[in-house]
Design an enzyme around this catalytic site. Sequence first.
Site, mmCIF file in Angstrom:
data_model
loop_
_atom_site.group_PDB
_atom_site.id
_atom_site.type_symbol
_atom_site.label_atom_id
_atom_site.label_comp_id
_atom_site.label_asym_id
_atom_site.label_seq_id
_atom_site.Cartn_x
_atom_site.Cartn_y
_atom_site.Cartn_z
ATOM 1 N N ASP A 185 68.558 -60.702 59.728
ATOM 2 C CA ASP A 185 67.713 -61.464 58.805
ATOM 3 C C ASP A 185 66.248 -61.475 59.188
ATOM 4 O O ASP A 185 65.417 -61.953 58.408
ATOM 5 C CB ASP A 185 68.193 -62.916 58.722
ATOM 6 C CG ASP A 185 67.859 -63.693 59.992
ATOM 7 O OD1 ASP A 185 68.161 -63.185 61.096
ATOM 8 O OD2 ASP A 185 67.294 -64.789 59.882
ATOM 9 N N ARG A 219 70.902 -73.430 71.377
ATOM 10 C CA ARG A 219 69.814 -72.536 71.804
ATOM 11 C C ARG A 219 68.900 -73.295 72.751
ATOM 12 O O ARG A 219 68.453 -74.402 72.435
ATOM 13 C CB ARG A 219 69.015 -72.051 70.592
ATOM 14 C CG ARG A 219 69.812 -71.185 69.655
ATOM 15 C CD ARG A 219 69.148 -71.082 68.295
ATOM 16 N NE ARG A 219 67.785 -70.602 68.367
ATOM 17 C CZ ARG A 219 67.437 -69.316 68.354
ATOM 18 N NH1 ARG A 219 68.385 -68.395 68.284
ATOM 19 N NH2 ARG A 219 66.176 -68.942 68.395
ATOM 20 N N PHE A 251 54.092 -65.500 71.109
ATOM 21 C CA PHE A 251 55.487 -65.151 71.368
ATOM 22 C C PHE A 251 55.785 -63.784 70.762
ATOM 23 O O PHE A 251 55.273 -63.433 69.710
ATOM 24 C CB PHE A 251 56.408 -66.200 70.737
ATOM 25 C CG PHE A 251 57.870 -65.891 70.890
ATOM 26 C CD1 PHE A 251 58.572 -66.354 71.995
ATOM 27 C CD2 PHE A 251 58.540 -65.133 69.948
ATOM 28 C CE1 PHE A 251 59.921 -66.075 72.138
ATOM 29 C CE2 PHE A 251 59.882 -64.842 70.084
ATOM 30 C CZ PHE A 251 60.575 -65.314 71.187
ATOM 31 N N ASP A 262 73.418 -59.463 63.874
ATOM 32 C CA ASP A 262 72.588 -60.448 64.568
ATOM 33 C C ASP A 262 73.295 -61.805 64.492
ATOM 34 O O ASP A 262 74.240 -61.980 63.710
ATOM 35 C CB ASP A 262 71.222 -60.505 63.881
ATOM 36 C CG ASP A 262 70.320 -61.578 64.468
ATOM 37 O OD1 ASP A 262 70.274 -61.702 65.693
ATOM 38 O OD2 ASP A 262 69.702 -62.304 63.669
ATOM 39 N N LYS A 263 72.852 -62.762 65.293
ATOM 40 C CA LYS A 263 73.471 -64.094 65.251
ATOM 41 C C LYS A 263 72.613 -65.082 64.472
ATOM 42 O O LYS A 263 73.016 -65.592 63.430
ATOM 43 C CB LYS A 263 73.719 -64.637 66.660
ATOM 44 C CG LYS A 263 74.401 -66.018 66.651
ATOM 45 C CD LYS A 263 74.465 -66.624 68.026
ATOM 46 C CE LYS A 263 73.140 -67.211 68.460
ATOM 47 N NZ LYS A 263 72.751 -68.428 67.702
ATOM 48 N N THR A 264 71.422 -65.357 64.980
ATOM 49 C CA THR A 264 70.586 -66.403 64.404
ATOM 50 C C THR A 264 70.120 -66.017 63.007
ATOM 51 O O THR A 264 69.478 -64.988 62.812
ATOM 52 C CB THR A 264 69.368 -66.670 65.300
ATOM 53 O OG1 THR A 264 69.814 -66.990 66.609
ATOM 54 C CG2 THR A 264 68.532 -67.808 64.739
#
Length: 861
Positions: A561, A356, A292, A148-150
């Site tokens: 994460d 982002r 969301f 993953d990135k974030t």
Amino acid sequence: GWAVGQESKVMLNSRSGSNKQSSLETIVNKAILIIFLIQLVMAVISAIFAGIWASNSCSAHSYLGCNPSGARTASLTFWTYIILLNSLIPASLIVTMEIVKVVHASFIGWDNVLVKGWDKKESKWRRAEAHTSSLNEGLGQIDYIFSDKTGTLTENKMELRYVSVDAEIFGADTGEKYDAIDDDDRINLEPTGKSRAEQQCAAVAGSAAWVFNRMLAVCQTVMIEVEEDGSLSYNADSPDEVALVLGGKGFGCEFTGREGGDLTQLNVYPSGVVGEGPSKAEVWRVLNVIPFSSKRKRMTVAVQRVKPPPENPDQVEFWMKGADNVIMDRISKSSNEPLIARYNKHLLHFSMEGLRTLCFATKSMTKAAHGAWAKKWEDATLLPPAEREIRFEQLASEVEDKDFGLVGCTAVEDKLQENVPETIVRLARAQIKLWVLTGDKQETAIEIGRSTNLLTPNMDIHVLNCNSSYDMNARLDSCLADSSNSDNKQGLVVDGATLNFVLEGDANGQLVTKDCADKFVMLATRCRSVVVCRSSPLQKALVVLLVKKYIPSCRSLAVGDGANDVPMIRAASIGIGIAGLEGMQAARASDYSVQQFQDLDRLLLHHGRLSYFRIANMCTYFFYKSWTFTLPQWIFGFYCGYSGQTYYEALYVPSYNMFFTSMPVFARAVLDTDLDIRKADPLLPELYHVSIEDRLFNKKTLSVDLFLSFVHAAACFYLPHYTFSLDDSDLWQLSLATYSLVIFVCTIRIMVHSRSFSGLLIFAYVASFVVYIAWEYAYDAAGSLTIRGAAPELNQNNVKFKLLMLLAAGGTFASEMLMRWATDNFKTSNVDIVRSAKPDAIQEEGDRRTKEASAAQAGTD
């Protein structure tokens, strides 16, 4: 009402655990099956010879009371030898391996290099944790990492950098306005010296700037905590939420709390700076929240101002924020097209800076229309869970899918974690391929790829953005042809929408491949790096499953994460969770948890590689010592008419694995190291291939050990047999001599092949001999009468036996040292080179390789 049984939250959120197994353990299981087949063959051979002997010789030896029926004798002998040869299969290997793995997992938790400070909230050190012990050696055999990135590559500490309102850009930290100067398809930002406070904060009610300020402060699910000094601190499930609320505060709209659950309180400062000048209190009622989700990628609230009273009390506002592609698809067609085009340029610029982006939109609805919709929403809450989710999605679409007006957009910065580029370089040196899967915009993902050196200037980057399956096939054919004709390194970028032409998930979330899946995997595996953007949590998991399907030998690792990374973590061969700011879902669902991405270096290149070295050597030695011990029993059958007479005294059989050979193998599996880690660390990536290629535990190593066990077993049997043939030694003296030789030969062999010697390891080896000798005398005194006197006779009075022990020990030591010398000098591996090199030379070579790899990653080679 109450949800019970299968509809309770616990059951709805529960998932069946996946059965993960390391490749080494798979080889062990196959080896055990093959050994069982060998045991059957040996039993059949013994049974055939026993049947022949009974048919030909029973009548001449009637005093034995044997049955002259060859078939009956063969059948009984077969089952007798199945029992006698059961120690060919090292049953204690599985138990010992599990204990050793638990110790290796503890080493991970005890490693101070993986400690990242004190957690005040949990009152414990933030360190790596192993949630399973069965995959330790698998950490040393990883081919692909899916990340993953974030929050994984980045810190997940969001900071609002820019806002664009009315297609004008302002710096969030300074409030300064920027002019966007067109430069072909891009823009350049130039500061104007004007502040947003001067132009925007005092904007008239209802203007874009006025609405945007309040959307930052109201359209959120942030919780407030009052600190000891009276200041307010914000907490939320997503750090983006906090960054936006703080951004609103920076522009003069301060979120101060909630009352009654649905009233959001604000302090609005006309000066644009919180604390400067008078403020006006505002209260907004949040009528509904459409939350969301990673699937929806947007959030909507229905709001109405309470204080001061609204100018139009019959009107309800719907405020929506979310991913730019999702919001742009819902903007009214009658919107100002030039203005939308400017916003798109701003979004592109923000993305290419690695920021982002989020868009904000609004629309109005009459109170009556909202009331009718809200009634349907409330009724949907009473439906069963499966129907409820479908109905919620339908009602959300009724409101969200059309007639919104774009208000503005934001750009949030999420900085890279410490040492991410350096870690990626080290992993690349170890020939591990890294795929990054993120939900971010394509340009943002590409920029992150460049900043981490995943995508480099000299790399041929294939970008897949296709609108149909036909376009996808044509594009893949073109990319495959280009990659075949190019000598440059390859990179691949693909978005989630295009990925739908390659794969999809069925109703149970299982992988369903499409026509072009094989071409996609072929292209992806040619690439050094792959970036998947705009991907959903399900797609992340499906990508992992896709690679595992088309590359069955692939050993994959997924790291993330957040809760949306859990499917990917579960799908991979090994899942790593990072205990970050998005909660502990990923860490708890993972096989191992760490604090930062850079910890993968230590976890894989040190703990994984070392665990593989120890367990692989333990397994090969276990098979060797079991075969060496058992084969004399089978050879003895040729000298006892295949009667099934046991060669070893009964209690000596289980004691072999339980007492006399267990301590050396366990100690070596826990304490032995092939290299001084402090000395070898600069070149650990170049040593990782040993475990990836299964060089220490494979068909060849098992075959060599099987051959040596036959040689050593034959020697341990025939040396006493011929040496004592003219003496009056009985069966038990002969058997005890063989038994003693086996123990000494096996223990000396493990000592020769140990690569390091510590006090505990030497103690384990010496203690093995001492325990055995003590056992001989104790059992001779208290054991069976049939064997009594054999041990003192051999050890004290039989000079031939002492010479045999010296011959066996010296021969084993000399032959094993000769083989080790030949291997180290004529089949030299990277490990051998590093072991014999000086620390300064290793550091110099490590620096050189790091520099070369960094240059290659950065595209300057």
